[in-house]
Design a protein around this motif. Structure first.
Motif, PDB file in Angstrom:
ATOM      1  N   ARG A 329       0.837  -1.199   0.000  1.00  0.00           N
ATOM      2  CA  ARG A 329       0.000   0.000   0.000  1.00  0.00           C
ATOM      3  C   ARG A 329       0.871   1.248   0.000  1.00  0.00           C
ATOM      4  O   ARG A 329       2.006   1.244   0.483  1.00  0.00           O
ATOM      5  N   SER A 330       0.321   2.335  -0.523  1.00  0.00           N
ATOM      6  CA  SER A 330       1.063   3.604  -0.557  1.00  0.00           C
ATOM      7  C   SER A 330       1.100   4.221   0.830  1.00  0.00           C
ATOM      8  O   SER A 330       0.166   4.077   1.623  1.00  0.00           O
ATOM      9  N   HIS A 331       2.178   4.916   1.124  1.00  0.00           N
ATOM     10  CA  HIS A 331       2.311   5.578   2.419  1.00  0.00           C
ATOM     11  C   HIS A 331       2.143   7.092   2.317  1.00  0.00           C
ATOM     12  O   HIS A 331       2.176   7.790   3.336  1.00  0.00           O
ATOM     13  N   GLU A 332       1.927   7.627   1.098  1.00  0.00           N
ATOM     14  CA  GLU A 332       1.712   9.063   0.947  1.00  0.00           C
ATOM     15  C   GLU A 332       0.939   9.312  -0.326  1.00  0.00           C
ATOM     16  O   GLU A 332       1.056   8.558  -1.314  1.00  0.00           O
ATOM     17  N   ILE A 333       0.101  10.361  -0.323  1.00  0.00           N
ATOM     18  CA  ILE A 333      -0.680  10.741  -1.501  1.00  0.00           C
ATOM     19  C   ILE A 333      -0.659  12.258  -1.623  1.00  0.00           C
ATOM     20  O   ILE A 333      -0.818  12.979  -0.634  1.00  0.00           O
ATOM     21  N   TYR A 334      -0.428  12.756  -2.859  1.00  0.00           N
ATOM     22  CA  TYR A 334      -0.463  14.190  -3.158  1.00  0.00           C
ATOM     23  C   TYR A 334      -1.600  14.445  -4.147  1.00  0.00           C
ATOM     24  O   TYR A 334      -1.795  13.673  -5.092  1.00  0.00           O
ATOM     25  N   HIS A 335      -2.302  15.556  -3.954  1.00  0.00           N
ATOM     26  CA  HIS A 335      -3.377  15.939  -4.870  1.00  0.00           C
ATOM     27  C   HIS A 335      -3.679  17.407  -4.667  1.00  0.00           C
ATOM     28  O   HIS A 335      -3.431  17.975  -3.600  1.00  0.00           O
ATOM     29  N   THR A 336      -4.195  18.036  -5.712  1.00  0.00           N
ATOM     30  CA  THR A 336      -4.683  19.413  -5.633  1.00  0.00           C
ATOM     31  C   THR A 336      -5.970  19.508  -6.439  1.00  0.00           C
ATOM     32  O   THR A 336      -6.255  18.655  -7.290  1.00  0.00           O
ATOM     33  N   LYS A 337      -6.744  20.550  -6.174  1.00  0.00           N
ATOM     34  CA  LYS A 337      -8.006  20.712  -6.884  1.00  0.00           C
ATOM     35  C   LYS A 337      -7.796  21.011  -8.361  1.00  0.00           C
ATOM     36  O   LYS A 337      -8.575  20.593  -9.212  1.00  0.00           O
ATOM     37  N   ARG A 338      -6.749  21.759  -8.675  1.00  0.00           N
ATOM     38  CA  ARG A 338      -6.546  22.192 -10.058  1.00  0.00           C
ATOM     39  C   ARG A 338      -5.807  21.161 -10.902  1.00  0.00           C
ATOM     40  O   ARG A 338      -5.801  21.270 -12.120  1.00  0.00           O
ATOM     41  N   MET A 339      -5.144  20.209 -10.282  1.00  0.00           N
ATOM     42  CA  MET A 339      -4.372  19.224 -11.039  1.00  0.00           C
ATOM     43  C   MET A 339      -5.306  18.232 -11.724  1.00  0.00           C
ATOM     44  O   MET A 339      -6.142  17.606 -11.074  1.00  0.00           O
ATOM     45  N   GLN A 340      -5.146  18.088 -13.034  1.00  0.00           N
ATOM     46  CA  GLN A 340      -5.978  17.175 -13.811  1.00  0.00           C
ATOM     47  C   GLN A 340      -5.235  15.852 -14.041  1.00  0.00           C
ATOM     48  O   GLN A 340      -4.328  15.516 -13.286  1.00  0.00           O
ATOM     49  N   ARG A 341      -5.615  15.126 -15.078  1.00  0.00           N
ATOM     50  CA  ARG A 341      -5.016  13.820 -15.341  1.00  0.00           C
ATOM     51  C   ARG A 341      -3.507  13.955 -15.516  1.00  0.00           C
ATOM     52  O   ARG A 341      -3.038  14.752 -16.324  1.00  0.00           O
ATOM     53  N   LEU A 342      -2.763  13.150 -14.783  1.00  0.00           N
ATOM     54  CA  LEU A 342      -1.309  13.235 -14.837  1.00  0.00           C
ATOM     55  C   LEU A 342      -0.778  12.503 -16.061  1.00  0.00           C
ATOM     56  O   LEU A 342      -1.341  11.496 -16.500  1.00  0.00           O
ATOM     57  N   THR A 343       0.317  13.016 -16.622  1.00  0.00           N
ATOM     58  CA  THR A 343       0.916  12.424 -17.812  1.00  0.00           C
ATOM     59  C   THR A 343       2.297  11.835 -17.541  1.00  0.00           C
ATOM     60  O   THR A 343       2.686  10.864 -18.185  1.00  0.00           O
ATOM     61  N   ASP A 344       3.070  12.403 -16.609  1.00  0.00           N
ATOM     62  CA  ASP A 344       4.399  11.878 -16.322  1.00  0.00           C
ATOM     63  C   ASP A 344       4.850  12.367 -14.956  1.00  0.00           C
ATOM     64  O   ASP A 344       4.315  13.357 -14.422  1.00  0.00           O
ATOM     65  N   ILE A 345       5.846  11.674 -14.400  1.00  0.00           N
ATOM     66  CA  ILE A 345       6.394  12.045 -13.107  1.00  0.00           C
ATOM     67  C   ILE A 345       7.844  11.578 -13.027  1.00  0.00           C
ATOM     68  O   ILE A 345       8.194  10.524 -13.572  1.00  0.00           O
ATOM     69  N   VAL A 346       8.707  12.377 -12.389  1.00  0.00           N
ATOM     70  CA  VAL A 346      10.118  12.021 -12.212  1.00  0.00           C
ATOM     71  C   VAL A 346      10.530  12.360 -10.790  1.00  0.00           C
ATOM     72  O   VAL A 346       9.958  13.245 -10.142  1.00  0.00           O
ATOM     73  N   TRP A 347      11.551  11.636 -10.295  1.00  0.00           N
ATOM     74  CA  TRP A 347      12.125  11.842  -8.958  1.00  0.00           C
ATOM     75  C   TRP A 347      13.515  12.437  -9.153  1.00  0.00           C
ATOM     76  O   TRP A 347      14.337  11.869  -9.867  1.00  0.00           O
ATOM     77  N   SER A 348      13.807  13.567  -8.547  1.00  0.00           N
ATOM     78  CA  SER A 348      15.072  14.261  -8.772  1.00  0.00           C
ATOM     79  C   SER A 348      16.249  13.434  -8.264  1.00  0.00           C
ATOM     80  O   SER A 348      16.113  12.609  -7.357  1.00  0.00           O
ATOM     81  N   TYR A 349      17.428  13.693  -8.835  1.00  0.00           N
ATOM     82  CA  TYR A 349      18.622  12.926  -8.500  1.00  0.00           C
ATOM     83  C   TYR A 349      19.143  13.211  -7.092  1.00  0.00           C
ATOM     84  O   TYR A 349      19.911  12.415  -6.549  1.00  0.00           O
ATOM     85  N   ASP A 350      18.745  14.318  -6.489  1.00  0.00           N
ATOM     86  CA  ASP A 350      19.174  14.600  -5.119  1.00  0.00           C
ATOM     87  C   ASP A 350      18.229  14.010  -4.075  1.00  0.00           C
ATOM     88  O   ASP A 350      18.409  14.233  -2.873  1.00  0.00           O
ATOM     89  N   ASN A 351      17.205  13.269  -4.532  1.00  0.00           N
ATOM     90  CA  ASN A 351      16.287  12.532  -3.662  1.00  0.00           C
ATOM     91  C   ASN A 351      15.429  13.435  -2.783  1.00  0.00           C
ATOM     92  O   ASN A 351      14.913  13.003  -1.760  1.00  0.00           O
TER      93      ASN A 351
END
Length: 461
Positions: A329-351
């Motif tokens: 199961r996920s341990h965290e969830i992010y969301h906003t009212k204005r954010m629509q369908r997501l297309t991509d996501i990346v995690w920065s190299y500095d973590n």
């Protein structure tokens, strides 16, 4: 005759300078501290509550695209540089430090499917639906452009870009990925093609079935291995040294994205249309190691953290979720009212950061740890945060601490969707339990892992 005397060293209780902290000698005998465990539990409870109070993950957004952002790519050498590709053919280079666009390249006339950058970072490749692969010069990034003033950056942004090289493929290309160690890249479409950077014809081509391959990724550690996702719901393993694909496993539904674990060479995770993510080990390709749940719609993209301990996923349900490598199961969830369908996501190299793109032409920057304090932290403050983290780990399974740590407020459509999926799962479990109970005694399966095995339709070699 022995005489017992008290002996003290001045170094144990005298400060070296007036700015030092007074040293306090403590006897850690548990019998002398009967309430130590109670005090630690209370501190852990307060730490969890403070984490929820200071959980403000959203940092800022990158505005400037005039069409939906399709793909995000990190620069392999510069942590503060991000590439974004849009559906109108534009590629933008962003300075994540000040949230400014450093350059806009009108690269293609159609949707840009991906941007690939070799490890040296001197140039990049972009690909679109019109069978075009273009090579772009990035030498200007070596001129410390991030330290230039805004006027000079604006003049660079307005310059016309001409590609170094253009390759026209025979078939439409839906995705591409480059090798970390060799001057090669893979493209996928009607089949999978292996290209060398300085040649206009593919070195090798593979086909397995008649359906389209929609995603492919090179292994960042084992440089000759790659995994692709096909529209016929299959996951195909390739070895670029061999003329035929190695193995193939067919899932119940189609996969949208693949990401390798950067610290474990044989582990990768796929984002699937069945609302789940599946983690595989290529040494045991017949079934997933874990099925990650919590999304209520198709999972579009994912990316691993540089440590390989966590990954983040973006779903069609307008939410971002964080999972541990083998966490169900996920341990965290992010969301906003204005954010629509997501297309991509990346995690920065500095973590420390997560960057997401969505259909409403916006790119958002989030903290990887929602309650982390940004900026300078004094040594005593850093030690205090570490102490609190240890206490939270120690009391993580106490009911009150666990309840506060897991509680999240979610939008109404997420809450309703979770209840609906829970009802469906209970019905399926009931049906499977009845099926097993009414089988013949010799036909009943032992050690039946229905949740994992039902994801796989068949395996081919």
């Amino acid at each position: 005759m022995k005489v017992k005397v008290i002996s003290r060293s001045a170094n144990d209780y005298i400060r070296e300078t007036n700015h030092d902290i007074h040293k306090v000698n403590r006897n850690y005998d548990p019998s002398l501290h009967p309430f130590a465990l109670n005090r630690e539990y209370k501190r852990a409870l307060n730490s969890v509550k403070l984490d929820r109070i200071f959980a403000k993950p959203f940092i800022g957004s990158l505005d400037g695209h005039s069409d939906s952002v399709q793909k995000l790519t990190k620069h392999p050498k510069k942590v503060g540089v991000l590439f974004s590709a849009a559906c109108n053919g534009e590629i933008k280079l962003w300075n994540l430090t000040n949230h400014h666009c450093m350059r806009t390249i009108k690269a293609h006339n159609g949707i840009v499917r991906n941007v690939c950058i070799p490890n040296h970072g001197n140039y990049c490749f972009s690909v679109d639906d019109n069978q075009n692969i273009k090579q772009w010069d990035l030498s200007f990034l070596n001129d410390n452009i991030m330290e230039m003033d805004s006027d000079l950056q604006l003049s660079l942004q307005c310059t016309e870009e001409v590609p170094i090289n253009t390759i026209v493929a025979k078939n439409p290309i839906y995705y591409m990925d480059n090798n970390r160690h060799k001057p090669m890249f893979l493209t996928c479409g009607q089949g999978v093609d292996l290209w060398e950077e300085n040649r206009t014809q593919p070195l090798r081509s593979w086909e397995w079935g008649n359906d389209t391959v929609n995603h492919i990724r090179f292994n960042p550690i084992e440089q000759d291995l790659a995994v692709a996702a096909s529209n016929d719901r299959s996951i195909i393993l390739y070895d670029i040294r061999k003329p035929q694909p190695a193995r193939k496993v067919v899932l119940a539904m189609r996969s949208n994205a693949i990401c390798w674990n950067p610290m474990e060479a044989f582990v990768f995770t796929v984002a699937n249309e069945d609302y789940n993510l599946h983690t595989f080990d290529i040494r045991k390709f017949g079934f997933p190691l874990q099925v990650h749940k919590d999304h209520i719609s198709a999972v579009i993209s994912l990316d691993y953290s540089p440590t390989g301990k966590e990954f983040v996923s973006a779903g069609y349900d307008k939410t971002i979720r964080f999972f541990t490598t083998l966490g169900r199961r996920s341990h965290e969830i992010y969301h906003t009212k204005r954010m629509q369908r997501l297309t991509d996501i990346v995690w920065s190299y500095d973590n420390r950061y997560v960057i997401s793109s969505s259909d409403e032409m916006d790119i958002r920057i989030w903290k990887a740890n929602a309650s982390e304090k940004l900026g300078f932290k004094a040594p005593r403050e850093t030690n205090n945060f570490r102490y609190q983290d240890k206490l939270k780990d120690k009391f993580a399974y106490h009911p009150e601490v666990r309840r506060i740590a897991k509680h999240r407020h979610v939008p109404k459509h997420i809450f309703s969707g979770q209840k609906e999926l829970q009802t469906i799962k209970e019905s399926q479990d009931r049906k499977e339990a009845n099926r097993q109970a009414h089988k013949k005694p010799d036909a009943k399966s032992k050690n039946y892992n229905f949740e994992v095995k039902k994801q796989i339709v068949r395996e081919e070699k």
